[in-house]
Design a protein around this motif. Structure first.
Motif, PDB file in Angstrom:
ATOM      1  N   ASP A  69      47.318 -27.835  21.972  1.00  0.00           N
ATOM      2  CA  ASP A  69      46.449 -28.130  20.688  1.00  0.00           C
ATOM      3  C   ASP A  69      44.867 -28.308  20.481  1.00  0.00           C
ATOM      4  OD1 ASP A  69      49.382 -27.823  19.207  1.00  0.00           O
ATOM      5  OD2 ASP A  69      49.779 -30.124  19.100  1.00  0.00           O
ATOM      6  N   LYS A  70      44.163 -27.283  20.125  1.00  0.00           N
ATOM      7  CA  LYS A  70      43.086 -27.221  20.102  1.00  0.00           C
ATOM      8  C   LYS A  70      42.211 -27.806  18.882  1.00  0.00           C
ATOM      9  CE  LYS A  70      42.065 -23.419  22.966  1.00  0.00           C
ATOM     10  NZ  LYS A  70      40.880 -22.805  23.566  1.00  0.00           N
ATOM     11  N   GLU A  71      41.276 -28.912  19.189  1.00  0.00           N
ATOM     12  CA  GLU A  71      40.183 -29.224  17.856  1.00  0.00           C
ATOM     13  C   GLU A  71      40.481 -28.663  16.418  1.00  0.00           C
ATOM     14  OE1 GLU A  71      37.324 -32.222  19.465  1.00  0.00           O
ATOM     15  OE2 GLU A  71      37.680 -31.118  21.360  1.00  0.00           O
TER      16      GLU A  71
ATOM     17  N   GLY B 259      36.487 -33.352  39.598  1.00  0.00           N
ATOM     18  CA  GLY B 259      35.186 -33.330  38.211  1.00  0.00           C
ATOM     19  C   GLY B 259      35.482 -31.585  37.993  1.00  0.00           C
ATOM     20  N   GLN B 260      35.375 -30.940  38.665  1.00  0.00           N
ATOM     21  CA  GLN B 260      35.306 -29.960  37.867  1.00  0.00           C
ATOM     22  C   GLN B 260      36.600 -29.778  37.595  1.00  0.00           C
ATOM     23  OE1 GLN B 260      35.219 -28.034  42.473  1.00  0.00           O
ATOM     24  NE2 GLN B 260      34.177 -25.820  41.632  1.00  0.00           N
ATOM     25  N   ILE B 261      37.889 -29.997  37.703  1.00  0.00           N
ATOM     26  CA  ILE B 261      38.654 -29.682  36.512  1.00  0.00           C
ATOM     27  C   ILE B 261      38.575 -30.253  34.865  1.00  0.00           C
ATOM     28  CG2 ILE B 261      41.457 -30.343  36.574  1.00  0.00           C
ATOM     29  CD1 ILE B 261      42.067 -29.639  39.561  1.00  0.00           C
ATOM     30  N   LYS B 262      38.266 -31.825  35.188  1.00  0.00           N
ATOM     31  CA  LYS B 262      37.436 -32.475  34.672  1.00  0.00           C
ATOM     32  C   LYS B 262      37.027 -31.831  33.279  1.00  0.00           C
ATOM     33  CE  LYS B 262      38.379 -37.228  35.430  1.00  0.00           C
ATOM     34  NZ  LYS B 262      37.268 -38.860  35.238  1.00  0.00           N
TER      35      LYS B 262
ATOM     36  N   SER C  73      51.383 -26.905  42.869  1.00  0.00           N
ATOM     37  CA  SER C  73      50.986 -27.381  41.897  1.00  0.00           C
ATOM     38  C   SER C  73      51.165 -28.864  41.215  1.00  0.00           C
ATOM     39  CB  SER C  73      51.455 -26.311  41.193  1.00  0.00           C
ATOM     40  OG  SER C  73      53.350 -26.952  41.566  1.00  0.00           O
ATOM     41  N   MET C  74      50.684 -29.434  40.344  1.00  0.00           N
ATOM     42  CA  MET C  74      50.823 -30.241  39.620  1.00  0.00           C
ATOM     43  C   MET C  74      50.856 -29.838  38.063  1.00  0.00           C
ATOM     44  SD  MET C  74      47.814 -32.449  40.371  1.00  0.00           S
ATOM     45  CE  MET C  74      48.222 -32.960  42.465  1.00  0.00           C
ATOM     46  N   THR C  75      51.612 -30.706  37.564  1.00  0.00           N
ATOM     47  CA  THR C  75      51.485 -30.779  35.838  1.00  0.00           C
ATOM     48  C   THR C  75      50.568 -31.789  35.223  1.00  0.00           C
ATOM     49  OG1 THR C  75      53.294 -29.260  35.419  1.00  0.00           O
ATOM     50  CG2 THR C  75      51.708 -29.790  33.432  1.00  0.00           C
ATOM     51  N   LEU C  76      49.512 -32.028  34.794  1.00  0.00           N
ATOM     52  CA  LEU C  76      48.771 -33.243  34.090  1.00  0.00           C
ATOM     53  C   LEU C  76      48.357 -33.502  32.692  1.00  0.00           C
ATOM     54  CD1 LEU C  76      46.215 -32.689  37.023  1.00  0.00           C
ATOM     55  CD2 LEU C  76      47.999 -34.549  36.763  1.00  0.00           C
ATOM     56  N   ILE C  77      48.221 -34.508  31.990  1.00  0.00           N
ATOM     57  CA  ILE C  77      48.529 -34.202  30.785  1.00  0.00           C
ATOM     58  C   ILE C  77      47.043 -34.532  30.239  1.00  0.00           C
ATOM     59  CG2 ILE C  77      49.192 -36.332  28.506  1.00  0.00           C
ATOM     60  CD1 ILE C  77      51.361 -37.093  30.421  1.00  0.00           C
ATOM     61  N   VAL C  78      46.391 -33.764  28.978  1.00  0.00           N
ATOM     62  CA  VAL C  78      45.380 -33.786  28.403  1.00  0.00           C
ATOM     63  C   VAL C  78      46.572 -34.455  27.569  1.00  0.00           C
ATOM     64  CG1 VAL C  78      44.031 -32.307  27.065  1.00  0.00           C
ATOM     65  CG2 VAL C  78      44.808 -31.507  29.271  1.00  0.00           C
ATOM     66  N   GLU C  79      44.707 -35.077  26.665  1.00  0.00           N
ATOM     67  CA  GLU C  79      45.108 -36.509  26.090  1.00  0.00           C
ATOM     68  C   GLU C  79      43.829 -36.373  24.678  1.00  0.00           C
ATOM     69  OE1 GLU C  79      46.595 -40.368  25.604  1.00  0.00           O
ATOM     70  OE2 GLU C  79      47.542 -39.405  25.387  1.00  0.00           O
ATOM     71  N   GLU C  80      43.560 -35.978  23.460  1.00  0.00           N
ATOM     72  CA  GLU C  80      41.783 -36.383  23.233  1.00  0.00           C
ATOM     73  C   GLU C  80      40.959 -35.844  23.277  1.00  0.00           C
ATOM     74  OE1 GLU C  80      41.998 -40.605  22.201  1.00  0.00           O
ATOM     75  OE2 GLU C  80      43.831 -40.914  21.147  1.00  0.00           O
TER      76      GLU C  80
ATOM     77  N   ILE D 121      36.627 -28.598  33.583  1.00  0.00           N
ATOM     78  CA  ILE D 121      37.326 -27.444  32.691  1.00  0.00           C
ATOM     79  C   ILE D 121      38.390 -27.751  31.679  1.00  0.00           C
ATOM     80  CG2 ILE D 121      38.999 -25.620  33.123  1.00  0.00           C
ATOM     81  CD1 ILE D 121      38.191 -25.560  36.184  1.00  0.00           C
ATOM     82  N   VAL D 122      38.582 -28.625  31.258  1.00  0.00           N
ATOM     83  CA  VAL D 122      39.830 -29.616  30.361  1.00  0.00           C
ATOM     84  C   VAL D 122      38.830 -29.780  29.546  1.00  0.00           C
ATOM     85  CG1 VAL D 122      41.113 -31.175  29.825  1.00  0.00           C
ATOM     86  CG2 VAL D 122      41.698 -30.565  32.231  1.00  0.00           C
ATOM     87  N   GLU D 123      37.699 -30.479  29.700  1.00  0.00           N
ATOM     88  CA  GLU D 123      36.729 -30.346  28.183  1.00  0.00           C
ATOM     89  C   GLU D 123      36.505 -29.460  27.718  1.00  0.00           C
ATOM     90  OE1 GLU D 123      34.115 -33.481  30.653  1.00  0.00           O
ATOM     91  OE2 GLU D 123      35.508 -35.495  30.257  1.00  0.00           O
ATOM     92  N   ASN D 124      36.208 -28.206  28.754  1.00  0.00           N
ATOM     93  CA  ASN D 124      35.811 -26.925  28.047  1.00  0.00           C
ATOM     94  C   ASN D 124      36.261 -26.282  27.023  1.00  0.00           C
ATOM     95  OD1 ASN D 124      32.609 -27.391  28.236  1.00  0.00           O
ATOM     96  ND2 ASN D 124      33.475 -27.096  30.284  1.00  0.00           N
ATOM     97  N   SER D 125      37.902 -25.840  27.573  1.00  0.00           N
ATOM     98  CA  SER D 125      38.955 -25.516  26.805  1.00  0.00           C
ATOM     99  C   SER D 125      39.123 -25.272  25.498  1.00  0.00           C
ATOM    100  CB  SER D 125      40.243 -25.635  27.953  1.00  0.00           C
ATOM    101  OG  SER D 125      40.935 -27.659  27.409  1.00  0.00           O
ATOM    102  N   GLY D 126      38.484 -27.036  24.376  1.00  0.00           N
ATOM    103  CA  GLY D 126      39.172 -27.115  23.116  1.00  0.00           C
ATOM    104  C   GLY D 126      40.342 -28.002  23.160  1.00  0.00           C
ATOM    105  N   VAL D 127      40.991 -27.781  24.107  1.00  0.00           N
ATOM    106  CA  VAL D 127      42.440 -28.055  23.902  1.00  0.00           C
ATOM    107  C   VAL D 127      42.224 -30.100  23.311  1.00  0.00           C
ATOM    108  CG1 VAL D 127      44.578 -29.233  24.832  1.00  0.00           C
ATOM    109  CG2 VAL D 127      43.168 -26.489  25.551  1.00  0.00           C
ATOM    110  N   ARG D 128      42.788 -30.079  22.395  1.00  0.00           N
ATOM    111  CA  ARG D 128      42.873 -31.320  22.172  1.00  0.00           C
ATOM    112  C   ARG D 128      43.804 -32.503  23.294  1.00  0.00           C
ATOM    113  NH1 ARG D 128      40.065 -35.868  20.882  1.00  0.00           N
ATOM    114  NH2 ARG D 128      41.303 -37.068  18.844  1.00  0.00           N
ATOM    115  N   ASP D 129      45.164 -31.519  23.151  1.00  0.00           N
ATOM    116  CA  ASP D 129      46.748 -33.070  23.290  1.00  0.00           C
ATOM    117  C   ASP D 129      47.170 -31.209  23.827  1.00  0.00           C
ATOM    118  OD1 ASP D 129      46.063 -35.763  22.714  1.00  0.00           O
ATOM    119  OD2 ASP D 129      46.638 -34.047  20.560  1.00  0.00           O
TER     120      ASP D 129
END
Length: 144
Positions: free
Chosen positions: A142-144, A27-30, A104-111, A32-40
């Motif tokens: 890429d930011k929105e 939940g905390q990581i989600k 560590s782990m790397t995850l994908i951010v999409e939309e 952070i991702v949503e607040n980052s403004g990164v789209r993809d």
């Protein structure tokens, strides 16, 4: 990625673990991702600790977390015959466990959202606690 858009500050999640416990961080990581403004892009989850690890697992049944720790302890038991005994046998076993599971782990951010399967959760595994711990989260893209 444009360097200005791709760069962002790392976020730190700090928490207290239980002895040989699993700490749910999804939940905390989600957030952070949503607040980052990164789209993809990508999200890197990293911990600086050598007696803990990060992993993906199902969040549906907390007994599954116990099974994970039980099996890791079965595969790498705490023993007094580890060659490196800097601190305690738990510390030595924790180093081996951390190296095998990973820090560590790397995850994908999409939309704008973290791309996870419907039952996947991001967890910190404690091998030498209880302790104060942290994970560092960095989102690039890429930011929105």
């Amino acid at each position: 990625w444009n360097n200005q858009e791709a760069m962002g500050l790392a976020e730190h999640i700090r928490f207290r673990t239980k002895s040989n416990g699993v700490t749910e961080l999804t939940g905390q990581i989600k957030e952070i991702v949503e607040n980052s403004g990164v789209r993809d892009g990508i999200c890197v989850v990293y911990t600086t600790h050598t007696t803990g690890a990060v992993t993906l697992t199902s969040f549906w049944d907390p007994l599954g977390h116990e099974d994970i720790q039980d099996e890791i302890r079965r595969l790498i038991p705490t023993r007094v015959d580890f060659k490196h005994q800097h601190d305690t046998p738990e510390d030595a076993a924790g180093h081996v466990k951390s190296s095998l599971i990973g820090v560590s782990m790397t995850l994908i951010v999409e939309e704008g959202k973290l791309l996870l399967g419907h039952s996947q959760g991001i967890c910190f595994l404690e091998f030498d606690g209880p302790r104060n711990r942290e994970c560092i989260i960095k989102v690039y893209g890429d930011k929105e």
